[in-house]
Structure formats: C-alpha cells, structure tokens
Design a protein around this motif. Structure first.
Motif, PDB file in Angstrom:
ATOM      1  N   ALA A 144       5.590   7.072  16.501  1.00  0.00           N
ATOM      2  CA  ALA A 144       5.700   7.954  17.668  1.00  0.00           C
ATOM      3  C   ALA A 144       4.656   9.064  17.615  1.00  0.00           C
ATOM      4  CB  ALA A 144       7.105   8.546  17.734  1.00  0.00           C
ATOM      5  N   LYS A 145       4.518   9.690  16.447  1.00  0.00           N
ATOM      6  CA  LYS A 145       3.550  10.782  16.303  1.00  0.00           C
ATOM      7  C   LYS A 145       2.111  10.285  16.414  1.00  0.00           C
ATOM      8  CE  LYS A 145       6.556  13.654  13.417  1.00  0.00           C
ATOM      9  NZ  LYS A 145       6.736  14.283  12.078  1.00  0.00           N
ATOM     10  N   ASN A 166       1.204  11.383   7.881  1.00  0.00           N
ATOM     11  CA  ASN A 166      -0.095  12.054   7.810  1.00  0.00           C
ATOM     12  C   ASN A 166      -1.149  11.270   8.590  1.00  0.00           C
ATOM     13  OD1 ASN A 166      -1.047   9.907   6.038  1.00  0.00           O
ATOM     14  ND2 ASN A 166       0.131  10.902   4.416  1.00  0.00           N
ATOM     15  N   ASN A 167      -2.341  11.818   8.632  1.00  0.00           N
ATOM     16  CA  ASN A 167      -3.414  11.226   9.440  1.00  0.00           C
ATOM     17  C   ASN A 167      -3.835   9.838   8.963  1.00  0.00           C
ATOM     18  OD1 ASN A 167      -3.608  13.369  11.245  1.00  0.00           O
ATOM     19  ND2 ASN A 167      -5.032  14.508   9.943  1.00  0.00           N
ATOM     20  N   ASN A 168      -3.746   9.580   7.660  1.00  0.00           N
ATOM     21  CA  ASN A 168      -4.099   8.245   7.162  1.00  0.00           C
ATOM     22  C   ASN A 168      -3.192   7.182   7.778  1.00  0.00           C
ATOM     23  OD1 ASN A 168      -6.196   9.090   5.452  1.00  0.00           O
ATOM     24  ND2 ASN A 168      -4.796   9.488   3.751  1.00  0.00           N
ATOM     25  N   SER A 169      -1.899   7.483   7.814  1.00  0.00           N
ATOM     26  CA  SER A 169      -0.950   6.542   8.411  1.00  0.00           C
ATOM     27  C   SER A 169      -1.160   6.431   9.917  1.00  0.00           C
ATOM     28  CB  SER A 169       0.486   6.985   8.122  1.00  0.00           C
ATOM     29  OG  SER A 169       0.774   6.916   6.743  1.00  0.00           O
ATOM     30  N   ALA A 197       0.841  -1.199   0.000  1.00  0.00           N
ATOM     31  CA  ALA A 197       0.000   0.000   0.000  1.00  0.00           C
ATOM     32  C   ALA A 197       0.873   1.244   0.000  1.00  0.00           C
ATOM     33  CB  ALA A 197      -0.920   0.001   1.221  1.00  0.00           C
ATOM     34  N   SER A 198       0.319   2.335  -0.499  1.00  0.00           N
ATOM     35  CA  SER A 198       1.046   3.598  -0.519  1.00  0.00           C
ATOM     36  C   SER A 198       0.050   4.754  -0.536  1.00  0.00           C
ATOM     37  CB  SER A 198       1.970   3.664  -1.741  1.00  0.00           C
ATOM     38  OG  SER A 198       2.795   4.813  -1.682  1.00  0.00           O
ATOM     39  N   ASN A 199       0.585   5.961  -0.658  1.00  0.00           N
ATOM     40  CA  ASN A 199      -0.267   7.144  -0.727  1.00  0.00           C
ATOM     41  C   ASN A 199      -0.841   7.353  -2.125  1.00  0.00           C
ATOM     42  OD1 ASN A 199       2.673   7.657  -0.999  1.00  0.00           O
ATOM     43  ND2 ASN A 199       2.015   9.684  -1.696  1.00  0.00           N
ATOM     44  N   LEU A 225      -4.445   1.904  -1.529  1.00  0.00           N
ATOM     45  CA  LEU A 225      -4.135   3.152  -0.837  1.00  0.00           C
ATOM     46  C   LEU A 225      -4.105   2.921   0.668  1.00  0.00           C
ATOM     47  CD1 LEU A 225      -6.450   5.645  -2.782  1.00  0.00           C
ATOM     48  CD2 LEU A 225      -3.953   5.501  -2.927  1.00  0.00           C
ATOM     49  N   VAL A 226      -3.279   3.683   1.364  1.00  0.00           N
ATOM     50  CA  VAL A 226      -3.217   3.577   2.824  1.00  0.00           C
ATOM     51  C   VAL A 226      -4.598   3.828   3.422  1.00  0.00           C
ATOM     52  CG1 VAL A 226      -2.222   4.556   4.926  1.00  0.00           C
ATOM     53  CG2 VAL A 226      -0.794   4.274   2.888  1.00  0.00           C
ATOM     54  N   SER A 227      -5.305   4.787   2.869  1.00  0.00           N
ATOM     55  CA  SER A 227      -6.634   5.146   3.383  1.00  0.00           C
ATOM     56  C   SER A 227      -7.668   4.047   3.168  1.00  0.00           C
ATOM     57  CB  SER A 227      -7.123   6.436   2.721  1.00  0.00           C
ATOM     58  OG  SER A 227      -7.202   6.279   1.310  1.00  0.00           O
ATOM     59  N   GLU A 228      -7.366   3.077   2.301  1.00  0.00           N
ATOM     60  CA  GLU A 228      -8.316   2.004   1.993  1.00  0.00           C
ATOM     61  C   GLU A 228      -7.990   0.695   2.707  1.00  0.00           C
ATOM     62  OE1 GLU A 228      -9.413   3.458  -2.575  1.00  0.00           O
ATOM     63  OE2 GLU A 228      -8.003   1.803  -2.258  1.00  0.00           O
TER      64      GLU A 228
END
Length: 218
Positions: A154-155, A126-129, A80-82, A100-103
């Motif tokens: 971490a984030k 980002n938020n998806n990750s 998966a990727s962006n 997709l990461v979001s999927e």
C-alpha cells in the motif's frame, strides 16, 4: 429359523463391508482431490520465486507452509531479507538468507512474495522494499503479500483501486486504515486475488495463500 436369519444378517454385513472396501479402493485409484493435486503436481516447473522476509521475527508458518507448497509444485525458491545470514522466525524457525532485498534482480524471478510477522515492518518497511514492489508490478509479474506486509504494498502505491486483505484484529484496525488511506479496497477475507496481486491476512491463510500463488503462475 434363527440360523437362517443369522446367515442372512452375515451376508448383509459382508455386502456392506464390501461396498466400503470397493469405494476406498476406487478413491485411491482416482488419486487426490483436485485441491490436493494442485499442490502436488509440477505446475511450476521452471518458475523462480523470491520470498522476502524479516531477518528477525518473521512469521514462521507464512514462510514455511507456502514454500513447501510451491516447491512441491516445482518452483525454485530464493529467500531475501534486509540482512544475509541466518534469519530467525518469531517461533524460532531458521532460514539461510543469501540475498539482500536491495540486490534482487527481478529479471531472475517470476514472482515476489512478502512474508509478515512481528518483525516485518521494522525490517522491511523501507525504500528498498517499495522499489521491489513497484518494479514487480511495472514488469507485470506476480506479487504476493501476507499478514501485515500488504501495508508495504500500500505504501509503495500499488494497491490503488485494488482489492486486498491484511492482518487485523478487533483491537487493532491500523493496517486496514493504511490500505484504505492508500486507495486499496479492503476485503475481510483470508486471501484476495486482484489480477497478479495476491494478499493474505495471516498465518491461518498460509496454505490458501500458497495455492493462490500457484494459480497465478500457471
């Protein structure tokens, strides 16, 4: 007298050669060392893993080396990727991305693996990750991350009180600071395992990183 000594010497040499041949044959029968058996056996038959990488400039070794190890162990790998299409590594490697990461549906996978590289943070921080990371931990699944990508963990807030490693250099300690600022216990090791969270510090750790994922999924 000399002929007798020569004959004895020949017998001794043949005996030594015979011992080496016997030991060699014995090792072949016994098979590979334990560490090699780990990657060659089908320990992960039926396991599904999603590997997340940057669409541009992922670290090639960190993707291809663990992927080969995991597939040899019987795991099914999805990438998966962006973006979807052909992802390009920092060293020119190409990977077909159809997810997709979001999927990502975590119900379909037993483990999530983040790959690092110079394009990692630009593409994946980002938020998806973060959501994938948080959901992986909340569902008690294996979460692995290598190179600079542990900063994403971490984030996302999942390294609080956890031992972890990350890419660093004598001139750049910023990634270590991000981990520690978010509650992680940094360890200067190639691979660190804390429960079901596995972190690696860079491409040189790729093989050990892949083997640690196998152990966590067994």
């Amino acid at each position: 007298m000399k002929k007798g000594l020569i004959f004895i010497l020949i017998i001794v040499i043949l005996g030594i050669v015979g011992v080496f041949v016997y030991q060699s044959l014995t090792k072949e029968k016994e098979g590979a060392p334990p560490g090699e058996k780990l990657t060659m056996g089908k320990n992960l038959e039926g396991k599904k893993i999603v590997v997340i990488l940057a669409f541009k400039d992922f670290r090639d070794e960190e993707y291809f080396v663990p992927k080969e190890i995991l597939e040899k162990a019987g795991a099914e790998i999805k990438t998966a990727s962006n973006k979807t299409g052909t992802a390009i590594g920092a060293d020119g490697g190409e990977v077909n991305v159809g997810l997709l990461v979001s999927e990502i549906n975590l119900a379909d996978f037993d483990a999530v693996v983040f790959i690092g590289g110079p394009g990692c943070l630009e593409n994946l921080d980002n938020n998806n990750s973060y959501k994938v990371v948080q959901d992986t931990v909340s569902q008690n699944k294996v979460l692995a991350s290598i190179c600079i990508s542990p900063t994403i963990l971490a984030k996302a807030g999942v390294l609080q009180g956890k031992k972890a490693t990350v890419w660093t250099s004598p001139m750049d300690k910023s990634a270590v600071k991000i981990l520690e600022d978010n509650g992680a216990i940094y360890e200067d090791k190639s691979v660190v395992v804390d429960g079901k969270i596995i972190t690696g510090n860079g491409p040189e750790a790729s093989k050990e990183f892949g083997e640690a994922i196998i152990e966590a999924l067994k």
